[in-house]
Design a protein around this motif. Structure first.
Motif, PDB file in Angstrom:
ATOM      1  N   ARG A  40      44.601  52.969 -21.651  1.00  0.00           N
ATOM      2  CA  ARG A  40      45.064  54.353 -22.293  1.00  0.00           C
ATOM      3  C   ARG A  40      46.228  53.949 -22.579  1.00  0.00           C
ATOM      4  NH1 ARG A  40      45.154  58.608 -19.055  1.00  0.00           N
ATOM      5  NH2 ARG A  40      44.563  57.527 -16.788  1.00  0.00           N
ATOM      6  N   GLU A  41      47.036  53.182 -22.518  1.00  0.00           N
ATOM      7  CA  GLU A  41      48.451  51.834 -23.691  1.00  0.00           C
ATOM      8  C   GLU A  41      47.906  51.686 -25.293  1.00  0.00           C
ATOM      9  OE1 GLU A  41      49.973  49.495 -20.678  1.00  0.00           O
ATOM     10  OE2 GLU A  41      50.568  50.797 -19.196  1.00  0.00           O
ATOM     11  N   SER A  42      46.769  51.600 -24.701  1.00  0.00           N
ATOM     12  CA  SER A  42      46.188  50.483 -26.348  1.00  0.00           C
ATOM     13  C   SER A  42      45.930  51.962 -27.624  1.00  0.00           C
ATOM     14  CB  SER A  42      45.378  49.359 -26.300  1.00  0.00           C
ATOM     15  OG  SER A  42      44.935  49.258 -25.777  1.00  0.00           O
ATOM     16  N   THR A  43      45.617  52.535 -27.302  1.00  0.00           N
ATOM     17  CA  THR A  43      44.820  53.097 -27.909  1.00  0.00           C
ATOM     18  C   THR A  43      45.216  54.913 -27.510  1.00  0.00           C
ATOM     19  OG1 THR A  43      43.659  54.375 -25.622  1.00  0.00           O
ATOM     20  CG2 THR A  43      42.598  52.493 -26.968  1.00  0.00           C
ATOM     21  N   ASP A  44      45.151  55.902 -28.530  1.00  0.00           N
ATOM     22  CA  ASP A  44      45.408  57.442 -28.431  1.00  0.00           C
ATOM     23  C   ASP A  44      44.156  58.532 -27.713  1.00  0.00           C
ATOM     24  OD1 ASP A  44      43.643  57.457 -30.282  1.00  0.00           O
ATOM     25  OD2 ASP A  44      44.506  58.518 -32.158  1.00  0.00           O
ATOM     26  N   LEU A  45      43.729  57.826 -27.217  1.00  0.00           N
ATOM     27  CA  LEU A  45      42.785  58.350 -25.873  1.00  0.00           C
ATOM     28  C   LEU A  45      43.118  59.583 -25.774  1.00  0.00           C
ATOM     29  CD1 LEU A  45      39.975  56.142 -24.843  1.00  0.00           C
ATOM     30  CD2 LEU A  45      39.886  56.711 -27.269  1.00  0.00           C
ATOM     31  N   THR A  46      42.371  61.078 -25.278  1.00  0.00           N
ATOM     32  CA  THR A  46      42.905  61.471 -24.452  1.00  0.00           C
ATOM     33  C   THR A  46      42.322  61.472 -23.020  1.00  0.00           C
ATOM     34  OG1 THR A  46      40.831  63.020 -24.986  1.00  0.00           O
ATOM     35  CG2 THR A  46      42.810  63.959 -26.480  1.00  0.00           C
ATOM     36  N   ASN A  47      43.089  62.107 -22.586  1.00  0.00           N
ATOM     37  CA  ASN A  47      42.783  61.809 -20.757  1.00  0.00           C
ATOM     38  C   ASN A  47      41.008  62.421 -20.273  1.00  0.00           C
ATOM     39  OD1 ASN A  47      45.451  61.097 -19.754  1.00  0.00           O
ATOM     40  ND2 ASN A  47      45.641  63.241 -18.615  1.00  0.00           N
ATOM     41  N   ASP A  48      41.035  63.126 -21.155  1.00  0.00           N
ATOM     42  CA  ASP A  48      39.173  63.340 -21.257  1.00  0.00           C
ATOM     43  C   ASP A  48      38.211  62.196 -21.780  1.00  0.00           C
ATOM     44  OD1 ASP A  48      39.654  65.753 -19.340  1.00  0.00           O
ATOM     45  OD2 ASP A  48      39.461  66.565 -21.344  1.00  0.00           O
ATOM     46  N   GLU A  49      38.667  61.889 -23.243  1.00  0.00           N
ATOM     47  CA  GLU A  49      38.477  60.977 -23.665  1.00  0.00           C
ATOM     48  C   GLU A  49      38.099  59.294 -23.100  1.00  0.00           C
ATOM     49  OE1 GLU A  49      38.886  62.318 -28.348  1.00  0.00           O
ATOM     50  OE2 GLU A  49      40.351  61.104 -27.315  1.00  0.00           O
ATOM     51  N   LEU A  50      39.639  58.928 -22.719  1.00  0.00           N
ATOM     52  CA  LEU A  50      39.330  58.024 -21.464  1.00  0.00           C
ATOM     53  C   LEU A  50      38.435  58.107 -20.004  1.00  0.00           C
ATOM     54  CD1 LEU A  50      40.842  54.870 -21.194  1.00  0.00           C
ATOM     55  CD2 LEU A  50      42.482  56.646 -19.866  1.00  0.00           C
ATOM     56  N   GLU A  51      38.496  59.475 -19.735  1.00  0.00           N
ATOM     57  CA  GLU A  51      37.419  59.064 -18.279  1.00  0.00           C
ATOM     58  C   GLU A  51      36.420  58.909 -19.090  1.00  0.00           C
ATOM     59  OE1 GLU A  51      38.454  59.618 -14.899  1.00  0.00           O
ATOM     60  OE2 GLU A  51      40.331  59.158 -15.704  1.00  0.00           O
ATOM     61  N   ARG A  52      35.300  59.679 -20.270  1.00  0.00           N
ATOM     62  CA  ARG A  52      34.369  59.111 -20.078  1.00  0.00           C
ATOM     63  C   ARG A  52      34.105  58.025 -21.002  1.00  0.00           C
ATOM     64  NH1 ARG A  52      31.630  63.158 -25.475  1.00  0.00           N
ATOM     65  NH2 ARG A  52      29.769  62.527 -25.262  1.00  0.00           N
ATOM     66  N   VAL A  53      34.862  57.259 -21.422  1.00  0.00           N
ATOM     67  CA  VAL A  53      34.849  55.895 -22.048  1.00  0.00           C
ATOM     68  C   VAL A  53      34.592  54.917 -20.625  1.00  0.00           C
ATOM     69  CG1 VAL A  53      35.417  54.320 -23.071  1.00  0.00           C
ATOM     70  CG2 VAL A  53      35.227  56.579 -24.337  1.00  0.00           C
ATOM     71  N   SER A  54      35.769  55.236 -20.003  1.00  0.00           N
ATOM     72  CA  SER A  54      35.365  54.692 -18.358  1.00  0.00           C
ATOM     73  C   SER A  54      34.034  54.985 -17.388  1.00  0.00           C
ATOM     74  CB  SER A  54      36.938  54.841 -17.856  1.00  0.00           C
ATOM     75  OG  SER A  54      36.654  56.007 -17.363  1.00  0.00           O
ATOM     76  N   GLY A  55      33.939  55.271 -18.106  1.00  0.00           N
ATOM     77  CA  GLY A  55      32.612  56.302 -17.228  1.00  0.00           C
ATOM     78  C   GLY A  55      31.310  55.185 -17.710  1.00  0.00           C
ATOM     79  N   HIS A  56      31.416  55.197 -18.662  1.00  0.00           N
ATOM     80  CA  HIS A  56      30.317  54.443 -19.791  1.00  0.00           C
ATOM     81  C   HIS A  56      30.604  53.113 -19.448  1.00  0.00           C
ATOM     82  CE1 HIS A  56      29.490  58.703 -21.959  1.00  0.00           C
ATOM     83  NE2 HIS A  56      30.313  57.677 -22.812  1.00  0.00           N
ATOM     84  N   VAL A  57      31.654  52.014 -19.666  1.00  0.00           N
ATOM     85  CA  VAL A  57      31.941  51.118 -18.838  1.00  0.00           C
ATOM     86  C   VAL A  57      30.845  50.359 -17.737  1.00  0.00           C
ATOM     87  CG1 VAL A  57      33.269  48.814 -18.973  1.00  0.00           C
ATOM     88  CG2 VAL A  57      33.383  51.224 -21.353  1.00  0.00           C
ATOM     89  N   LYS A  58      31.624  51.745 -17.148  1.00  0.00           N
ATOM     90  CA  LYS A  58      31.754  51.757 -15.153  1.00  0.00           C
ATOM     91  C   LYS A  58      29.703  51.505 -15.234  1.00  0.00           C
ATOM     92  CE  LYS A  58      32.459  52.220 -10.744  1.00  0.00           C
ATOM     93  NZ  LYS A  58      33.706  53.896  -9.638  1.00  0.00           N
ATOM     94  N   ARG A  59      29.347  52.383 -15.831  1.00  0.00           N
ATOM     95  CA  ARG A  59      27.697  52.347 -15.913  1.00  0.00           C
ATOM     96  C   ARG A  59      27.060  51.248 -16.495  1.00  0.00           C
ATOM     97  NH1 ARG A  59      26.329  56.100 -20.375  1.00  0.00           N
ATOM     98  NH2 ARG A  59      26.294  54.980 -20.779  1.00  0.00           N
ATOM     99  N   ASP A  60      27.335  50.976 -17.447  1.00  0.00           N
ATOM    100  CA  ASP A  60      27.006  49.646 -18.113  1.00  0.00           C
ATOM    101  C   ASP A  60      26.887  48.522 -17.224  1.00  0.00           C
ATOM    102  OD1 ASP A  60      26.051  51.261 -19.973  1.00  0.00           O
ATOM    103  OD2 ASP A  60      27.214  51.028 -21.091  1.00  0.00           O
ATOM    104  N   ILE A  61      28.178  48.292 -16.705  1.00  0.00           N
ATOM    105  CA  ILE A  61      28.305  47.274 -15.825  1.00  0.00           C
ATOM    106  C   ILE A  61      27.628  46.864 -14.797  1.00  0.00           C
ATOM    107  CG2 ILE A  61      30.174  46.274 -14.310  1.00  0.00           C
ATOM    108  CD1 ILE A  61      30.479  45.262 -17.466  1.00  0.00           C
ATOM    109  N   GLU A  62      28.123  48.059 -13.920  1.00  0.00           N
ATOM    110  CA  GLU A  62      27.094  48.424 -12.703  1.00  0.00           C
ATOM    111  C   GLU A  62      25.839  48.271 -13.100  1.00  0.00           C
ATOM    112  OE1 GLU A  62      28.153  52.002 -11.050  1.00  0.00           O
ATOM    113  OE2 GLU A  62      29.985  50.788 -10.118  1.00  0.00           O
ATOM    114  N   HIS A  63      25.004  48.248 -14.178  1.00  0.00           N
ATOM    115  CA  HIS A  63      23.608  48.792 -14.204  1.00  0.00           C
ATOM    116  C   HIS A  63      23.322  47.631 -14.841  1.00  0.00           C
ATOM    117  CE1 HIS A  63      19.869  49.080 -16.717  1.00  0.00           C
ATOM    118  NE2 HIS A  63      19.681  50.083 -15.506  1.00  0.00           N
ATOM    119  N   ALA A  64      24.058  46.115 -15.451  1.00  0.00           N
ATOM    120  CA  ALA A  64      23.881  44.944 -15.482  1.00  0.00           C
ATOM    121  C   ALA A  64      24.172  44.240 -14.646  1.00  0.00           C
ATOM    122  CB  ALA A  64      25.083  44.717 -16.711  1.00  0.00           C
ATOM    123  N   ALA A  65      25.245  44.437 -13.276  1.00  0.00           N
ATOM    124  CA  ALA A  65      25.331  43.651 -12.354  1.00  0.00           C
ATOM    125  C   ALA A  65      24.071  43.343 -11.721  1.00  0.00           C
ATOM    126  CB  ALA A  65      26.626  44.068 -11.852  1.00  0.00           C
TER     127      ALA A  65
END
Length: 161
Positions: A40-65
């Motif tokens: 959030r601090e290092s990018t200019d993402l909106t709250n919706d964009e950050l939620e979307r990106v964080s959801g994608h990261v979490k999904r990929d990490i959990e799937h790989a794990a």
């Protein structure tokens, strides 16, 4: 939607997550939230964009794990469904490190034992091969990418192979 911006943010989030998990003994959940704030601090993402990106990261990490057996290249190549030598500009050591720590946490919690991760068009994901839920057409990405609708049947739902 600014797809290049979201792809860059996905990579930035992964970098923060790897650094956070290397520096602390926090749980994945705590490290994930810390990384979300750093992104959030290092990018200019909106709250919706950050939620979307964080959801994608979490999904990929959990799937790989859940699905990667270890840090070996055969397991990773099987998960991606292509030779990892073809992948460009990805920090796989970081990704696998986070996935490995997450696997331990998931094993303890067993909260996703029955989950079948679906990927939808419009999502950002790490490299890999995906299969259309309707027609079975495969699409592959060698870098972090935006998932398009199926080019054959225009379906929007995929499964990682």
């Amino acid at each position: 939607m600014n797809t290049p911006k979201l792809i860059a943010a996905y990579s930035e989030f992964m970098r923060h997550l790897h650094e956070t998990m290397e520096e602390t003994v926090d749980s994945f959940t705590d490290a994930f939230e810390t990384s979300k704030e750093k992104t959030r601090e290092s990018t200019d993402l909106t709250n919706d964009e950050l939620e979307r990106v964080s959801g994608h990261v979490k999904r990929d990490i959990e799937h790989a794990a859940k699905n990667l057996a270890s840090h070996d290249n055969d397991s990773l190549s099987e998960w991606l469904k292509f030779d990892i030598e073809l992948i460009e500009n990805l920090t796989w050591d970081a990704f696998l490190s986070v996935a490995d720590k997450t696997r331990i946490e998931l094993a303890k919690l067993e909260h996703d034992a029955h989950l079948h991760h679906k990927y939808e068009s419009g999502c950002i994901t790490i490299a890999g091969t995906f299969v259309c839920d309707d027609c079975g057409k495969e699409i592959s990405f060698k870098t972090t990418s935006h998932i398009p609708p199926c080019s054959t049947c225009h379906n929007h739902t995929f499964v990682r192979r």
